[in-house]
Enzyme design. Structure first.
Site, short mmCIF file in Angstrom:
data_model
loop_
_atom_site.label_atom_id
_atom_site.label_comp_id
_atom_site.label_asym_id
_atom_site.label_seq_id
_atom_site.Cartn_x
_atom_site.Cartn_y
_atom_site.Cartn_z
N SER A 210 8.45 5.46 -8.17
CA SER A 210 8.55 4.54 -7.03
C SER A 210 9.46 3.38 -7.38
CB SER A 210 7.17 4.01 -6.65
OG SER A 210 7.26 2.93 -5.75
N TYR A 225 -1.51 1.21 -7.08
CA TYR A 225 -0.49 2.23 -6.87
C TYR A 225 0.76 1.90 -7.68
CZ TYR A 225 3.34 4.71 -4.61
OH TYR A 225 4.46 5.48 -4.39
#
Length: 334
Positions: A210, A225
């Site tokens: 990410s 996350y």
């Protein structure tokens, strides 16, 4: 013999001139050094930009068949994983699809066979990473790939918050699921295939990370996350160095927003590409840099976001707070 003496004023004047001349010479030297450093820095940045342009638009992708005839893809039934499975199948690679939903796995494998016929083979493995231990995950992958020429592993499976929330609002079940799927599974699935790659001295591993782990100094309201994706980034870079000489190319890709169920973004544009747009770019970068952002507009966005990090984090937090409130309303809490 006569000795001439200069007036004291003239002597001091000459000394002052000499001192001023030395100052000017020092200033000229400093200006020249600064100019040289600036020129070197400019050349370095221009070279980096030229390399990026070449890698993004001109460099030929690697032949994935050189790694092996089979690819393992985790989380292949939706989003990026699904698009990557079809992209790899279009290259003629056989697939081992690893997911938790047997119905979705069967639907995906049926669609792959329907589209590509007998040109590829597809195997499915039912494994719920949120419930299995690490040893069970590794055993499931090892058992399913035994005897296959596994050349590529795509660690794509991941879980995010249903909507942004503060850390204390993350319940135990969601916390366990995120840690098990985003962190534990990456380690143990890799463990399940890397021995086979070492034996044949070739292979590639693609970890889908990410941008939150690279371009932003903080990612509030998505803390857990983002932290797991930061682990994936350092895990990928480090293990890549460990196995580069063994012929195994390991890479972490760090995209920004893509129109998937996880991001809850439906609009597909140049800035928020579809999974298919991203997967086409993703496959071209496999086997090259240890870490990259394969979609060119994401890379440009990332450069800008990193340059204005303080504003990015501030604005991002405001936006995520708004998304949190909307999520709480949908849940009937607000």
């Amino acid at each position: 013999m006569s000795i001439k003496y200069e007036p004291l004023a003239i002597t001091k004047s000459r000394q002052a001139c000499n001192f001023t001349r030395k100052e000017m010479e020092l200033e000229d030297l400093m200006i020249a050094a600064a100019t040289a450093l600036g020129f070197v820095s400019l050349c370095k940045n221009l070279l980096a930009f030229a390399r990026w342009l070449h890698a993004m638009f001109l460099r030929k992708p690697k032949n994935l068949h050189d790694y092996g005839s089979w690819a393992v893809v985790t989380g292949p039934t939706d989003g990026i994983g699904n698009a990557l499975a079809f992209e790899l199948a279009s290259k003629g690679l056989n697939l081992v699809l690893v997911g938790r939903n047997p119905n979705k796995l069967e639907a995906t494998s049926s669609e792959l066979r329907e589209r590509y016929g007998t040109t590829i083979q597809v195997k499915t493995v039912i494994a719920d990473f949120a419930k299995l231990s690490g040893e069970e995950i590794a055993a499931a992958v090892t058992g399913a790939t035994e005897g296959l020429d596994i050349g590529l592993l795509v660690n794509n499976a991941g879980i995010a918050y249903p909507y942004p929330r503060y850390f204390h609002e993350v319940d135990q079940e969601l916390m366990e699921s995120i840690l098990r799927v985003n962190l534990n599974a990456v380690v143990w699935v890799t463990k399940g295939v890397i021995d086979g790659m070492l034996k044949k001295k070739r292979g590639a591993i693609l970890n889908i990370g990410s941008a939150s782990s690279v371009y932003l100094s903080s990612y509030p309201l998505q803390t857990l996350y983002a932290s797991t994706k930061t682990f994936m980034a350092i895990f990928s870079r480090s293990i890549s160095l460990e196995y580069k000489e063994a012929g195994i190319d390991i890479q972490c890709q760090v995209p920004l927003f893509i129109a998937t169920k996880m991001t809850m973004l439906r609009r597909r544009s140049m800035l928020v590409p579809s999974p298919e747009m991203f997967s086409g770019a993703s496959v071209r970068w496999i086997g090259h840099e240890r870490q990259c952002n394969p979609y060119w507009l994401h890379a440009v966005q990332g450069f800008v976001l990193h340059a204005i990090d303080a504003f990015t984090v501030w604005y991002g937090q405001r936006y995520l707070k708004w998304m949190r409130e909307e999520g709480l309303k949908d849940d009937g809490i607000l």
